[in-house]
Write an enzyme that holds these catalytic residues in place. Structure first.
Site, PDB file in Angstrom:
ATOM      1  N   ARG A 168     108.344 136.510   7.019  1.00  0.00           N
ATOM      2  CA  ARG A 168     109.822 136.451   7.007  1.00  0.00           C
ATOM      3  C   ARG A 168     110.752 136.827   7.297  1.00  0.00           C
ATOM      4  O   ARG A 168     111.792 136.823   7.925  1.00  0.00           O
ATOM      5  CB  ARG A 168     110.516 136.247   5.092  1.00  0.00           C
ATOM      6  CG  ARG A 168     109.279 134.637   5.518  1.00  0.00           C
ATOM      7  CD  ARG A 168     109.701 133.814   3.234  1.00  0.00           C
ATOM      8  NE  ARG A 168     110.900 134.132   3.308  1.00  0.00           N
ATOM      9  CZ  ARG A 168     111.782 133.027   3.606  1.00  0.00           C
ATOM     10  NH1 ARG A 168     110.396 131.904   3.883  1.00  0.00           N
ATOM     11  NH2 ARG A 168     112.619 132.440   3.644  1.00  0.00           N
ATOM     12  N   ASN A 219     118.969 136.303  -2.378  1.00  0.00           N
ATOM     13  CA  ASN A 219     119.064 135.925  -1.208  1.00  0.00           C
ATOM     14  C   ASN A 219     119.638 134.656  -1.128  1.00  0.00           C
ATOM     15  O   ASN A 219     120.354 134.066  -1.912  1.00  0.00           O
ATOM     16  CB  ASN A 219     118.124 134.826  -0.884  1.00  0.00           C
ATOM     17  CG  ASN A 219     116.796 135.869  -1.415  1.00  0.00           C
ATOM     18  OD1 ASN A 219     116.347 136.850  -0.827  1.00  0.00           O
ATOM     19  ND2 ASN A 219     115.398 134.908  -0.749  1.00  0.00           N
ATOM     20  N   HIS A 259     121.584 114.460  45.528  1.00  0.00           N
ATOM     21  CA  HIS A 259     121.499 115.811  46.018  1.00  0.00           C
ATOM     22  C   HIS A 259     119.960 115.907  47.207  1.00  0.00           C
ATOM     23  O   HIS A 259     119.879 117.105  46.796  1.00  0.00           O
ATOM     24  CB  HIS A 259     122.940 117.125  45.808  1.00  0.00           C
ATOM     25  CG  HIS A 259     123.816 116.188  45.815  1.00  0.00           C
ATOM     26  ND1 HIS A 259     125.120 116.093  46.637  1.00  0.00           N
ATOM     27  CD2 HIS A 259     124.638 115.711  44.753  1.00  0.00           C
ATOM     28  CE1 HIS A 259     125.628 115.030  45.989  1.00  0.00           C
ATOM     29  NE2 HIS A 259     125.891 115.514  45.539  1.00  0.00           N
ATOM     30  N   LYS A 318     107.516 137.019  22.063  1.00  0.00           N
ATOM     31  CA  LYS A 318     108.534 136.619  21.587  1.00  0.00           C
ATOM     32  C   LYS A 318     109.284 137.448  22.251  1.00  0.00           C
ATOM     33  O   LYS A 318     110.506 137.191  21.800  1.00  0.00           O
ATOM     34  CB  LYS A 318     107.651 137.035  20.058  1.00  0.00           C
ATOM     35  CG  LYS A 318     109.389 136.326  19.209  1.00  0.00           C
ATOM     36  CD  LYS A 318     109.318 134.970  19.201  1.00  0.00           C
ATOM     37  CE  LYS A 318     110.248 134.660  18.841  1.00  0.00           C
ATOM     38  NZ  LYS A 318     110.756 133.290  19.685  1.00  0.00           N
TER      39      LYS A 318
END
Ligand code: F6R
Length: 598
Positions: free
Chosen positions: A27, A99, A497, A593
């Site tokens: 996490r 948390n 365009h 990443k």
């Protein structure tokens, strides 16, 4: 975001806590700690960085016999990743892990004037408030109940105290918390994986529930009412547990957006204004224009931000791709606020652009997901996106939280001059964002079914106008990253365009058609493509009869709510196409990443 574990029983507590934290490593975290109460003695170990540092610190600790313990991995939100800020946070005789975000921590802190605070965290107020309540009430259960009642915001809390050394006090609102048991043993965790192999049965606490557990006994309350809850067998396997039952981390992260956006807004979106404690008048003094610099998805968020800042705050703003900015010999003016956006905080081009701006003496602001990253350390100020770790290489929740920070920033810069109704309208829309980001089963099913029609063709055009143009860029980027199909994002009005020459039935147009922003304009652009027989998939709240496929989004009252819903639709579409093509959604070929090279 952060991870929590707790244990009551006879087994080796240290081992359970550290192994549990290891399970939660995926996490993301920047510091960790454990606290153990055994034979009346309180032991605490905390360390910054990898869990290995904590393991080393606690290596001589022996934990045999009965005891209680709590552990935590922290992802910094209030206060830097330091040992003092790591959890457990301590009072005089109690320790807490938490948390979430305590929104009213400042008010509580000023109420607890006589207490000595050691950290910069919002969490520390919980333990001091508990001890103060205990002094007054003389009963730990009553003291904990009153403490929980005072807290505003989101939390999953475990607290241990010498005043009741054989128990763990717990509470949940907004952040996940599971309590498990096997005979006399009691286990706690913020997600399933640390409990697998230990707890036989579990109960997923609901918001507003709190309680106290001791050997063989778990009492759960709702307010003052004791409630009986049904525990269910824990059958899930570890891999599935880490992905929260989803097929891919990307899918989990798409679904998480509705929750993490609440963290992004927490304490910042107030009833009548935006509050950004990271900024102040002095810092913004003399700022006359804004330049935003970033790469990839973060650039797409940045471009959205530039539109929003001009729209709301009327301050000239533009966004640039960092790798271009670096080498174009840019003219930098010292009345410019230079904003860099980065999920990782380590992207080489963005970091270099930031260095250039700093060396020219510009004021700099980072919008970033990783505290203490290189970009955060360098920028004058930082607003954290609080998305939690993003594992899927294709960015999803980092993007939607970046856009939220930029939207809040635009309103923050505008709020002194904005008409009351307009400001209220923005604030109201912000609070509806979690709903707009919620994935409904029927929507996901529909996209899954539709995806089989989009596995071939000679290319995709994602088109939109205004802020839906950067969103179209992002939709196209998502698709090409994980499906390896060619896709381009384009401003809808620009198709005639040149690109319209490509239109034929094998050209897929994904049209972003919000009701609340330039609907008629985009409609006529899509009609032009339809007249040239391009295959059209329209995403809109308004039925569009020329579309070959139609994905209906909700009839929202603000264009940003349409923006967020469409973002989710495009993320799911890209993912379902990639899955059908047999690609590794989480780790697409050729991509990393974090891009720390030029
Ligand atoms: C796309 C993606 C990349 C990143 C880009 C910048 O899904 O993830 O385009 O957005 O590499 O990375 P950060 O935001 O870490 O600076």
């Amino acid at each position: 975001m952060c991870g929590i574990v707790g244990y009551i029983g006879e087994r080796d507590i240290k081992k359970f806590l550290l192994e549990g934290l290891k399970e939660l490593e995926y996490r993301g975290y920047d510091s960790a700690g454990i606290a153990i109460l055994q034979e009346g003695k309180l032991l605490i170990f905390k360390a910054v960085g990898k869990l290995e540092n904590l393991i080393q610190k606690a290596k001589d600790l022996k934990t045999e016999g009965f005891g209680v313990g709590i552990g935590h991995t922290r992802w910094a939100t209030h206060g830097k990743p330091t040992e003092l800020n790591a959890h457990p946070q301590m009072g005089e005789f109690s320790y807490v892990v938490h948390n979430g975000i305590i929104e009213n921590f400042k008010e509580i802190k000023s109420f607890l004037k006589e207490k000595q605070f050691l950290s910069q965290t919002d969490t520390e107020v919980i333990v001091h408030l508990f001890e103060k309540n205990l002094e007054e009430l003389g009963n730990p259960k009553e003291a904990f109940k009153r403490t929980v009642k005072t807290l505003k915001g989101a939390y999953a809390i475990l607290l241990i105290t010498k005043a009741d050394p054989n128990s763990i006090y717990f509470a949940k609102k907004g952040s996940p918390l599971i309590v498990g048991r096997d005979k006399d043993e009691v286990f706690f965790s913020s997600s399933d994986s640390p409990l697998i192999g230990y707890a036989k049965e579990v109960y997923y606490l609901e918001d507003g529930e709190w309680g106290v557990a001791s050997k063989g006994k778990i009492e759960i309350f709702e307010g003052s009412k004791r409630v009986e809850r049904e525990f269910k067998p824990l059958t899930i396997n570890k891999e599935l547990a880490q992905k929260g039952g989803y097929r891919f981390f990307m899918e989990k992260e798409i679904y998480e957006q509705s929750d993490v956006i609440i963290d992004t807004m927490m304490g910042r979106v107030k009833e009548d204004r935006i509050e950004l404690e990271e900024l102040d008048k002095e810092f913004l003094e003399g700022v006359e224009n804004i330049k935003i610099c970033a790469c990839g998805t973060s650039y797409n968020a940045g471009l959205t931000g530039a539109y929003l800042i001009e729209k709301l705050a009327k301050i000239p703003a533009n966004a640039e791709i960092a790798s271009e900015f670096r080498y174009k010999e840019p003219v930098l003016l010292n009345n410019t606020l230079f904003i860099v956006i980065s999920q990782s905080g380590e992207t080489a081009d963005t970091l270099e652009a930031l260095k250039m701006a700093k060396s020219e003496g510009l004021k700099t602001l980072a919008i970033c997901n990783v505290d203490n990253s290189s970009i955060v350390r360098l920028a004058d100020r930082t607003i954290l996106t609080r998305a939690g770790i993003e594992k899927g290489v294709a960015s999803t929740k980092a993007f939607t939280t970046q856009v939220m920070v930029l939207w809040m920033l635009a309103l923050y810069l505008a709020q002194e001059n904005l008409k009351k109704e307009l400001k209220e309208n923005e604030l109201k829309a912000m609070t509806k964002t979690p709903l707009a980001l919620k994935v409904s089963t029927s929507l996901h099913e529909r996209i899954k079914r539709l995806s089989k029609r989009y596995l071939h063709g000679h290319g995709f055009f994602f088109i939109g106008r205004d802020i839906f143009y950067p969103l179209a860029l992002e939709g196209a980027l998502k698709l090409k990253e994980i499906s390896y199909l060619h896709a381009e994002g384009y401003p809808a009005g620009e198709m005639k365009h040149g690109p319209i020459a490509l239109a034929d039935p094998e050209l897929f147009t994904i049209a972003l058609m919000p009701k609340n922003l330039l609907y008629e304009k985009i409609k006529s652009n899509v009609e032009e493509l339809s007249a040239r027989d391009s295959t059209i998939c329209a995403i809109s709240p308004v039925e569009f009869e020329l579309a070959d496929d139609f994905i209906k989004v909700n009839n929202a009252t603000h264009y940003m709510l349409e923006y967020y819903e469409m973002a989710v639709v495009m993320q799911l579409l890209a993912m379902e196409i990639a899955i059908r093509l047999g690609n590794d959604v989480d780790m697409p070929r050729n991509l990393a990443k974090s891009v720390t090279v030029e």
